[in-house]
Design an enzyme around this catalytic site. Structure first.
Site, PDB file in Angstrom:
ATOM      1  CE1 TYR A 149      -3.751   2.501   1.045  1.00 24.08           C
ATOM      2  CE2 TYR A 149      -1.927   3.551   2.190  1.00 24.08           C
ATOM      3  CZ  TYR A 149      -3.210   3.603   1.683  1.00 24.08           C
ATOM      4  OH  TYR A 149      -3.957   4.749   1.803  1.00 24.08           O
TER       5      TYR A 149
ATOM      6  CD  GLU B  15      -6.073   4.804  -0.890  1.00 24.99           C
ATOM      7  OE1 GLU B  15      -7.085   4.757  -1.650  1.00 24.99           O
ATOM      8  OE2 GLU B  15      -6.126   4.652   0.324  1.00 24.99           O
TER       9      GLU B  15
END
Ligand code: GDP
Ligand code: MN
Length: 432
Positions: free
Chosen positions: A153, A241
């Site tokens: 991530y 993101e």
């Protein structure tokens, strides 16, 4: 006992006032604030990324099933990934109103892409991050699928508590990062970046290492992280993101997903990006409000609230609840106000059939109360207002404003303070 303050409403309003906090639980709130922080579809974000040297898969976009089929053939890939395009995450585990499960599908057969796209386009996709009924899918992304050997991530955020940008990463990607933050907080890594100095090599390297990239992959990941940061700055993003930020068995670091939010205050210098804004996922009334520089939030009560500033909106919300009422909506007028905006605001507020009373609560600091009063009387006359109207004005030029209202001959109830206004608004609804 006073009625409890509506937690959801408070949260909505607080989010209007504040930027989404770092790794805050995502909910419908994010959707509602998308107007304030432009949100692009994955395919648009990935185009920006690939134009700036960030590694994404080859892809096409389609808005019909036959186009999707054609795109799948044209890709000429070993495997294809078909992804529904909506402005919410969690698509992989989402469900379509057509019955199809999963907003992300892998297949080797272009024909299957066509069949699946048929069950995606035109249907609603509901995920953990959408409203219950889901969001209508208008486009799909048809991309070359790559094998993923590891999912991490990575995000870059403008963070209030850091007074600037921060890199956030976790070797546990692909999954819901909020859950990792709760279950394994030690697996969330952060690097605060000095916006003047920019990202340092050592920071990018350390993040790549924390994400678990080994050997030559470490430099590649660090390079991608730097490119993502430079893009973040260049496009005035508030958030980039990438989940998953993954690696392939062939030794490539790839951004498999992308979500970019933008600072709406930068619209003047990011014209190309803002031109991509697809407002069709907003409530039509929110779009209409935005056209007049007004911010609209729909709630489920029956008292329409016309306020200036998110703080006052929260206070108004609380005090209505405390007096046994429920707000139907909020319209935030913001700072520099024109009479025509007040008129438009009333038009929007009264268009909602749930509305049984209107409460105006304006604090004139920069705002001149007389302008508001003139807007109100004009709106009352032209819209032939049929619901009770309670007005509380305070601040700059309030006496003239009160004269305008009382000399108007219109059935406007004046209130001396917020408490009084809320009581009168609740009472006017109860009377009916
Ligand atoms: P989200 O569910 O909305 O976050 O959509 P993502 O784009 O993140 O896709 C969901 C999941 O599908 C990812 O976490 C991956 O596990 C998987 N996925 C997406 N693209 C690919 C791909 O090209 N190859 C493989 N093997 N899996 C993929
Ligand atoms: Mn994802």
């Amino acid at each position: 006992m006073a009625a409890p303050v509506g937690a959801q409403a408070r949260k909505l309003l607080r989010d209007l006032a504040l930027r989404p906090p770092l790794l805050a639980a995502r909910s419908q709130v994010v959707q509602l604030t998308s107007r304030r922080w432009l949100n692009l579809q994955e395919y648009q974000s990935k185009k920006l990324m690939s134009d700036n040297g960030v590694k994404v898969q080859r892809f096409f976009v389609a808005d019909t099933a036959s186009e999707a089929l054609e795109a799948a053939k044209r890709l000429n890939a070993k495997e294809i990934v078909l992804k529904a395009q909506i402005l919410a995450g969690g698509r992989g585990k989402g469900v379509f109103s057509s019955g199809l499960k999963g907003g992300v599908h892998l297949t080797k057969d272009p024909k299957v892409v066509g069949q699946l796209a048929k069950q995606m386009i035109g249907y609603n996709l509901a995920t953990k991050q959408t409203p219950k009924e889901g969001v209508k899918v208008k486009k799909v992304m048809v991309a070359e699928a790559l094998d993923i050997s590891r999912e991490t991530y990575l995000a870059i955020l403008m963070d209030r508590s850091c007074n600037g940008p921060v890199l956030v990463g976790s070797p546990q990607g692909g999954v819901d990062i909020e859950e990792v933050a709760v279950s394994n907080p030690e697996l969330i890594f952060k690097e605060q970046i000095d916006i003047i100095e920019g990202i340092k090599d050592s920071q990018a390297q350390r993040m790549a290492e924390n994400l678990g990239f080994l050997g030559p992959l470490k430099n590649q990941a660090a390079d991608q992280i730097k490119k993502l940061y430079n893009l973040f700055l260049k496009i005035d993003a508030t958030q980039v993101e990438v989940n998953p930020f993954g690696e392939t068995p062939e030794g490539q670091v790839v951004c498999f997903d992308a979500k970019i939010n933008f600072d709406d205050n930068a619209e003047f210098r990011q014209k190309d990006i803002f031109a991509m804004d697809d407002k069709s996922e907003n409530e039509p009334i929110e779009n209409e409000a935005a056209r007049y520089d007004l911010k609209y939030i729909g709630l489920d009560g029956n008292i329409a609230c016309f306020v200036n500033g998110a703080g006052l909106a929260m206070a108004t919300c609380d005090i209505i609840f405390l007096n046994g009422g429920k707000p139907a909506n909020f319209l935030d007028l913001g700072g520099g106000v024109k009479e025509s905006q007040v008129y438009q605001a009333f038009k929007l507020l009264t268009a909602d059939p749930k509305v049984e009373a209107i409460l105006v609560n304006i604090f004139g600091g920069i705002v001149n109360c007389a302008i508001i009063a003139n807007g109100i009387t004009k709106a009352c006359r032209e819209l032939e207002l049929k619901v009770p109207l309670v007005v509380r004005l305070e601040g700059t030029n309030v006496h003239e404003a009160q004269n305008i209202l009382s000399n108007s001959g219109l059935p406007i109830t004046s209130a001396v303070d917020l408490e009084d206004a809320a009581k009168k608004a609740v009472a006017s609804v109860a009377k009916k």
